[in-house]
Scaffold this active site. Structure first.
Site, PDB file in Angstrom:
ATOM      1  CG  PHE A  87      -1.847   1.159   1.312  1.00  0.00           C
ATOM      2  CD1 PHE A  87      -2.790   1.372   0.320  1.00  0.00           C
ATOM      3  CD2 PHE A  87      -1.781   2.047   2.365  1.00  0.00           C
ATOM      4  CE1 PHE A  87      -3.660   2.455   0.382  1.00  0.00           C
ATOM      5  CE2 PHE A  87      -2.642   3.127   2.449  1.00  0.00           C
ATOM      6  CZ  PHE A  87      -3.578   3.332   1.447  1.00  0.00           C
TER       7      PHE A  87
ATOM      8  CG  ASP B  18       3.923  -1.803   6.415  1.00  0.00           C
ATOM      9  OD1 ASP B  18       2.973  -2.241   7.077  1.00  0.00           O
ATOM     10  OD2 ASP B  18       3.780  -0.991   5.482  1.00  0.00           O
TER      11      ASP B  18
ATOM     12  CG  HIS C 129      -1.204  -7.171   4.885  1.00  0.00           C
ATOM     13  ND1 HIS C 129      -1.006  -7.565   3.576  1.00  0.00           N
ATOM     14  CD2 HIS C 129      -1.859  -6.000   4.815  1.00  0.00           C
ATOM     15  CE1 HIS C 129      -1.513  -6.658   2.757  1.00  0.00           C
ATOM     16  NE2 HIS C 129      -2.032  -5.700   3.491  1.00  0.00           N
TER      17      HIS C 129
ATOM     18  CD  GLN D   9      -8.811   0.693   6.058  1.00  0.00           C
ATOM     19  OE1 GLN D   9      -8.428  -0.471   6.072  1.00  0.00           O
ATOM     20  NE2 GLN D   9      -9.699   1.125   5.201  1.00  0.00           N
TER      21      GLN D   9
ATOM     22  CE  LYS E 298      -4.609  -2.535   6.745  1.00  0.00           C
ATOM     23  NZ  LYS E 298      -5.325  -1.494   5.997  1.00  0.00           N
TER      24      LYS E 298
ATOM     25  NE  ARG F 197       1.663  18.133  26.886  1.00  0.00           N
ATOM     26  CZ  ARG F 197       0.676  18.295  26.004  1.00  0.00           C
ATOM     27  NH1 ARG F 197       0.433  17.346  25.107  1.00  0.00           N
ATOM     28  NH2 ARG F 197      -0.045  19.401  26.008  1.00  0.00           N
TER      29      ARG F 197
ATOM     30  CE1 TYR G 229      -0.627  23.876  27.373  1.00  0.00           C
ATOM     31  CE2 TYR G 229      -0.894  24.142  29.740  1.00  0.00           C
ATOM     32  CZ  TYR G 229      -1.444  23.985  28.473  1.00  0.00           C
ATOM     33  OH  TYR G 229      -2.812  23.934  28.313  1.00  0.00           O
TER      34      TYR G 229
ATOM     35  NE  ARG H  25      -3.416  13.565  22.853  1.00  0.00           N
ATOM     36  CZ  ARG H  25      -2.943  14.821  22.822  1.00  0.00           C
ATOM     37  NH1 ARG H  25      -1.678  15.061  23.110  1.00  0.00           N
ATOM     38  NH2 ARG H  25      -3.732  15.828  22.518  1.00  0.00           N
TER      39      ARG H  25
END
Length: 415
Positions: free
Chosen positions: A101, A172, A175, A198, A201, A230, A237, A247
């Site tokens: 992909f 990767d 799959h 996704q 999957k 962070r 901050y 996230r």
């Protein structure tokens, strides 16, 4: 006069009776576990990155026998943060397979780095280590093998190449949810591995991704990148590193925990389905199966792929699929084409200096003459049976096999 046996063998595409007149499993699979988890999050008021995300990260890493998991928005960003964390920067070269992909390569380009395409092995559809060696230059920084359809690439050879040339190895594994090689999951051989959740999957929350690694420092860098730069223990901050907001939400984690709870059972079902197909299709003329990885102790099939020899059968792969579909089998040609044929690579040096339209316009890189012969041939002859079909029962898999046998036996009628 047509006999009854001949009538039974008549292809559905030519007026015969389809082999598989049935409803195949739908995807995604869900039940009260997802519903309960989502309601718990909703009613708690704690929707943001929290306990369920952390629980899922621990559980998913443990499922692959790995120490650390870092979730993110999707599989593409998982690859991008892996590349950043191992030190890939603008101008570096990263070797990727041509049969995958687009995200495997687009994540590289998003850093200003340069994807270099390696061909695949014809009997595994995974990155060819011999071609990888040919593509290494002084600018090469990393290699990204893809475990196609849940089958591990040749990690022994690729690891040796990476060590020899001091290259980073990122797996990767989009799959390969639950696939194990000698009991080890993706990310234990390379520096890390990346996964996608996704909607298509084998485990899904609609979107989402994760990086797995045994490297504590690498996991910390990736966490920082997903969390606005962070660092653990720093003030809220204080943004010490470059980061983004990638996230996962508590809602997604609730779904993924439910999905993970049934993944092992689903893997077993897909493995049994693949065994039936392997046994029935192995000796058919004009059909070429993918070689198993001898040291794989578990394989999570994202699809079942076989290849059609058009010369031997006298028909094209697309004609074969047309006949299979008429028999009631939801087979496809897959969605891969040689990755370098996509416009983002062919137009990478256009005169439009825009990082979306022509992301490498300021470089001397051109993909106009790139060719990977095995990839191009596989894109002409591969047939995919989707992962949800493999969740059907034994009788259903026997029907798939009979349909393939029927098309092979009657290929001459389709010319």
């Amino acid at each position: 006069m047509t006999t009854m046996i001949e009538e039974k063998l008549k292809l559905a595409l030519l007026g015969g009776t389809p082999i598989a007149q049935r409803q195949w499993p739908s995807w995604p699979v869900w039940d009260e576990h997802e519903r309960t988890g989502l309601l718990e999050v909703l009613e708690s008021g704690k929707w943001w990155f929290g306990e369920k995300v952390q629980e899922f990260e621990r559980a998913y890493a443990a499922f692959h026998n790995i120490r650390y998991g870092v979730t993110c928005t999707n599989g593409t960003t998982a690859i991008e943060m892996a590349l950043r964390a191992v030190g890939v920067k603008s101008g570096d070269e990263v070797i990727v397979p041509a049969y995958t992909f687009v995200a495997t390569a687009s994540a590289v380009m998003s850093l200003g780095a340069i994807p270099v395409f390696a061909d695949i092995e014809p009997d595994t559809l995974c990155m060819d280590p011999k071609d990888v060696e040919k593509k290494i230059t002084p600018r090469t920084k990393a290699i990204i093998p893809v475990h196609v359809a849940g089958r591990f690439a040749d990690m022994n050879q690729l690891s040796a190449i990476a060590r020899q040339h001091k290259l980073q190895l990122i797996e990767d594994a989009a799959h390969a949810w639950g696939s194990l090689l000698d009991g080890k999951g993706p990310g234990t051989i390379g520096r890390c591995s990346t996964f996608s959740f996704q909607v298509s999957k084998n485990i899904t929350a609609g979107e989402g991704g994760i990086l797995l690694t045994n490297d504590e420092e690498l996991a910390g860098l990736c966490r920082s990148f997903t969390h606005c730069g962070r660092r653990s223990g720093a003030a809220w901050y204080d943004h010490d590193y470059l980061g983004s907001n990638l996230r996962l939400t508590e809602f997604q984690a609730a779904i993924l925990l439910a999905q993970l709870g049934r993944l092992e059972q689903q893997i077993d079902r897909r493995i049994q389905s693949a065994k039936i197909l392997d046994a029935r299709l192995a000796d058919l003329p004009g059909i070429r199966l993918i070689n198993p990885a001898s040291h794989m102790t578990r394989r999570s099939y994202h699809m079942y792929i076989f290849r059609v020899d058009s010369k031997e059968l006298g028909i094209s792969r697309d004609r074969f699929i047309e006949a299979l579909n008429a028999e009631g089998i939801p087979a496809t040609r897959g969605w891969y084409r040689p990755l370098y044929a996509n416009g983002m690579f062919q137009n990478s040096r256009s005169e439009i200096h825009n990082s979306i339209i022509s992301p490498l316009s300021n470089s001397d890189v051109s993909y106009k003459h790139v060719t990977c012969p095995v990839t191009e041939q596989v894109c002409r002859d591969a047939i995919w049976i989707p992962q949800e079909v493999l969740l059907a029962g034994e009788k259903d898999m026997e029907a798939v096999a009979r349909a393939v046998e029927k098309v092979v036996a009657n290929a001459g009628e389709l010319r």
